[in-house]
Scaffold this motif. Structure first.
Motif, short mmCIF file in Angstrom:
data_model
loop_
_atom_site.label_atom_id
_atom_site.label_comp_id
_atom_site.label_asym_id
_atom_site.label_seq_id
_atom_site.Cartn_x
_atom_site.Cartn_y
_atom_site.Cartn_z
N UNK A 86 -24.34 -2.25 29.31
CA UNK A 86 -24.52 -0.70 29.97
C UNK A 86 -25.18 -0.96 31.17
N UNK A 139 -20.98 11.67 40.53
CA UNK A 139 -20.65 11.13 41.99
C UNK A 139 -21.31 10.02 42.54
N UNK A 160 -21.68 6.54 43.20
CA UNK A 160 -20.75 5.38 43.31
C UNK A 160 -21.24 4.20 43.73
N UNK A 193 -19.07 0.31 30.90
CA UNK A 193 -20.04 1.34 30.15
C UNK A 193 -21.43 1.70 30.89
N UNK A 194 -21.91 2.98 30.73
CA UNK A 194 -23.20 3.37 31.46
C UNK A 194 -23.82 4.76 30.93
N UNK A 195 -24.97 4.51 31.09
CA UNK A 195 -25.89 5.76 30.70
C UNK A 195 -25.65 6.64 31.92
N UNK A 196 -25.93 8.10 31.76
CA UNK A 196 -26.01 9.04 33.03
C UNK A 196 -27.33 9.46 33.01
N UNK A 197 -28.23 9.33 34.08
CA UNK A 197 -29.42 9.64 34.16
C UNK A 197 -29.78 10.34 35.59
N UNK A 198 -29.72 11.75 35.72
CA UNK A 198 -29.74 12.18 36.92
C UNK A 198 -31.30 12.39 37.32
N UNK A 199 -32.08 11.20 37.31
CA UNK A 199 -33.29 11.46 37.81
C UNK A 199 -33.73 10.03 38.29
N UNK A 233 -36.68 8.32 36.46
CA UNK A 233 -36.04 7.99 35.39
C UNK A 233 -34.97 6.97 35.38
N UNK A 265 -35.60 3.62 32.65
CA UNK A 265 -34.57 3.28 32.10
C UNK A 265 -34.39 1.70 32.16
N UNK A 317 -32.58 -0.66 29.37
CA UNK A 317 -31.36 -0.15 28.82
C UNK A 317 -30.27 -0.24 29.50
N UNK A 376 -38.79 12.52 31.27
CA UNK A 376 -37.73 11.54 31.82
C UNK A 376 -38.59 10.61 32.83
N UNK A 388 -38.14 6.64 28.30
CA UNK A 388 -37.49 5.43 28.32
C UNK A 388 -38.22 4.45 27.58
N UNK A 407 -25.27 4.76 24.38
CA UNK A 407 -25.55 5.20 25.58
C UNK A 407 -25.91 6.58 25.76
N UNK A 408 -26.49 7.14 26.63
CA UNK A 408 -27.11 8.07 26.88
C UNK A 408 -26.58 9.12 28.16
#
Lengths: 292, 292
Positions: free
Chosen positions: A189, A196, A198, A214-220, A223, A227, A232, B101, B106, B119-120
């Protein structure tokens, strides 16, 4: 000329998050504030505020707010040459990338804001959205990785951030015991800031791997580091953000020797006045980034 | 029953951020993906995706995505009892507050995700918005400070965070040489996370001050700490986030002895299956917060 009392009412309602508090702030009744907003909307022929789900400016309202902001900046210049005028307040709306805000931004401009008493209204945006908000007149400046200047605005390179592909040693031992491979990358992961972002894709492409993962999404930004530090996933992290973790060995590169450089550019309106010029000087000289 | 091939196409387009990449991921042509989305939209009688300014799901599309996510979670439970089934992937969309977060989140759930390969998809939201997204079926769980359960969901208290009113010693010497006063608070810039962040207002009300005050807006937890540390303002900061700065004396309280406790609650759908129950146990037992 525009009736600035109406615009001031709008700016105050948005800033205070309500009509009653705006009235308190301006020493007016709630109904006087409502009346000013209504007059503004009638003159404009469209709403400047939406009430639901939360009180906020419409796109037209936003453009008015940005205009007020710019006028207040110019008033600030005026007050420097005519000190008997009341020192006006001004809040500058700036779009910037999350990683800059989480790392070097405040150190670069803190002293400037301290001396000038300037208030900032910071918004975190991807570069495409940030530049669009600038074109729409919704922000006065934008810090992002695009060198493409907006018409009427200046664009100044201010240095680059170094990103490293990092994870915990335990993570690397589990997912990449034999280094990166197509198969390992299908299992391991990653962490991605948002749809967005990349950077992870660019890094993997640089290593010769295309396609999805595979990936987590973490907009911080912080954070993201947490992670990664909790094991993670792996992700591209600014080197300056994790010096402690790199030194302590709690984060390590999944591809030693590899990195990405992200150039940053400062976009700002030409008619931003002296305060914007001085802010730009502070940014250019005090950012501590790798020089462009 | 719903045609899950169509929903899978939708989920993959949103996850990959485009039709071509979604096709690559599912081993289909771009036009096959388009066809599936079109079919889904015809059956539903409304769009599931907006293309501009950025590709994203419509509210209806979001509800479908959440449904897919929940089905994938249930498939994950199934795969534990029928191990010969392929282990399905699942990404759990969770709304949470930025400060959690940025600090303890985490550490509390990292080991759980490591063991389960979960996955989160994390989204940062104010509590009112987070709970609304939960009611709309857009997120599977929500971590926030509201104890009011959503119909059909459970609500578990998981502890509280302690917030201190902090600034640099230099800032305190400049703006509060004689402690807090009505006049000093009219001059001293605060830092506020966003229009819905009432922590600073609540703290000042606790100290007997009502009304407005000048402030920066900074929608980043780490950026908030950086602005405070650069001397740009005072703000309510989680004690666990700035232990180092408090020990080193680079941040100090503007009102020694005063603090705010923010209780946090975990909201999740009852039909979330075993994975959600285990995640909840991990959260409740491993969060390291002040017990409720």
């Amino acid at each position: 000329m525009i009736d600035y009392k109406l615009l001031e009412a709008l700016a105050t309602v948005v800033e205070c998050g309500g009509f009653e508090r705006a009235g308190d702030s301006l020493g007016l009744s709630q109904s006087a504030i409502s009346q000013r907003i209504r007059t503004l909307e009638i003159r404009l022929g469209q709403p400047v505020l939406v009430r639901s789900p939360a009180l906020k400016a419409t796109p037209a309202g936003q453009r008015l707010l940005n205009h007020v902001q710019q006028v207040q900046l110019l008033e600030r210049d005026l007050a420097r040459s005519l000190p008997t005028l009341d020192q006006p307040s001004a809040r500058l709306r700036i779009a910037l990338n999350a990683d800059s805000l989480a790392t070097w931004w405040a150190d670069a401009i803190g002293e400037f804001c301290w001396e000038e008493g300037l208030l900032l209204d910071l918004v975190i945006e991807d570069q495409d959205i940030g530049l669009r908000r600038m074109r729409e007149g919704d922000v006065a400046a934008c810090l992002c990785s695009s060198p493409q200047a907006v018409a009427g605005a200046r664009c100044v390179p201010i240095g680059s951030m170094t990103y490293l592909p990092l994870a915990t040693p335990r993570y690397v031992a589990r997912f990449f015991p034999d280094g990166l491979s197509e198969q390992a990358l299908q299992e391991a992961p990653a962490i991605v800031f948002g749809p967005n972002d990349q950077l992870q894709h660019r890094f993997l492409a640089q290593c010769g791997f295309l396609g999805t993962f595979p990936h987590h999404l973490c907009p911080s930004s912080e954070g993201f580091v947490k992670l990664a530090t909790a094991g993670m996933g792996y992700g591209m992290i600014p080197e300056i953000q994790v010096k402690t973790q790199l030194k302590a060995g709690t984060l390590t590169s999944i591809a030693p020797g590899k990195h990405l450089e992200v150039q940053l550019y400062w976009h700002f309106w030409r008619h931003g006045g002296g305060a914007m010029e001085r802010l730009t000087r502070a940014l250019v000289s005090g950012n501590g980034l790798v020089p462009s």
